[in-house]
Design a protein around this motif. Structure first.
Motif, PDB file in Angstrom:
ATOM      1  N   LYS A   3       0.835  -1.202   0.000  1.00 14.53           N
ATOM      2  CA  LYS A   3       0.000   0.000   0.000  1.00 14.53           C
ATOM      3  C   LYS A   3       0.869   1.251   0.000  1.00 14.53           C
ATOM      4  N   VAL A   4       0.481   2.191  -0.862  1.00 14.23           N
ATOM      5  CA  VAL A   4       1.195   3.456  -1.011  1.00 14.23           C
ATOM      6  C   VAL A   4       0.189   4.590  -0.894  1.00 14.23           C
ATOM      7  N   ALA A   5       0.445   5.533   0.000  1.00 11.10           N
ATOM      8  CA  ALA A   5      -0.445   6.679   0.175  1.00 11.10           C
ATOM      9  C   ALA A   5      -0.136   7.741  -0.873  1.00 11.10           C
ATOM     10  N   LEU A   6      -1.211   8.309  -1.454  1.00 11.91           N
ATOM     11  CA  LEU A   6      -1.081   9.353  -2.466  1.00 11.91           C
ATOM     12  C   LEU A   6      -1.858  10.588  -2.053  1.00 11.91           C
ATOM     13  N   GLU A   7      -1.279  11.755  -2.289  1.00 12.84           N
ATOM     14  CA  GLU A   7      -2.046  12.983  -2.121  1.00 12.84           C
ATOM     15  C   GLU A   7      -3.074  13.035  -3.250  1.00 12.84           C
ATOM     16  N   GLN A   8      -4.191  13.685  -3.006  1.00 12.87           N
ATOM     17  CA  GLN A   8      -5.293  13.720  -3.961  1.00 12.87           C
ATOM     18  C   GLN A   8      -4.863  14.222  -5.342  1.00 12.87           C
ATOM     19  N   GLU A   9      -3.980  15.196  -5.377  1.00  9.11           N
ATOM     20  CA  GLU A   9      -3.520  15.765  -6.643  1.00  9.11           C
ATOM     21  C   GLU A   9      -2.746  14.757  -7.495  1.00  9.11           C
TER      22      GLU A   9
END
Length: 77
Positions: A3-9
């Motif tokens: 799992k990798v967290a991404l900013e919405q942009e």
């Protein structure tokens, strides 16, 4: 899947990440992640990041998808 967290942009990275074996999740998710990809806009005037996480953080600013994914793979082994 890692799992990798991404900013919405950075939602445009979701498919390329999936194609490379990663599971992208929202930055505001409560899920445990192995890394985070940020836009780089959360840095102060001295280039110190305000985000504190115990995982590798990759700054996507000015980089293409392949470069970001290569760094992610490198940092996660």
């Amino acid at each position: 899947m890692t799992k990798v967290a991404l900013e919405q942009e950075l939602n445009y990275l979701r498919e390329p990440l999936k194609e490379n074996g990663f599971n992208p999740v929202s930055m505001d998710s409560d899920e445990v992640v192995s890394a985070a990809i940020i836009t780089g806009r959360d840095e102060d005037m001295m280039n110190i990041e305000e985000i504190e996480v115990p995982v590798p953080v990759i700054d996507a600013r000015g980089r293409d998808e392949q470069d970001i994914i290569a760094e992610l793979q490198n940092k996660l082994g």
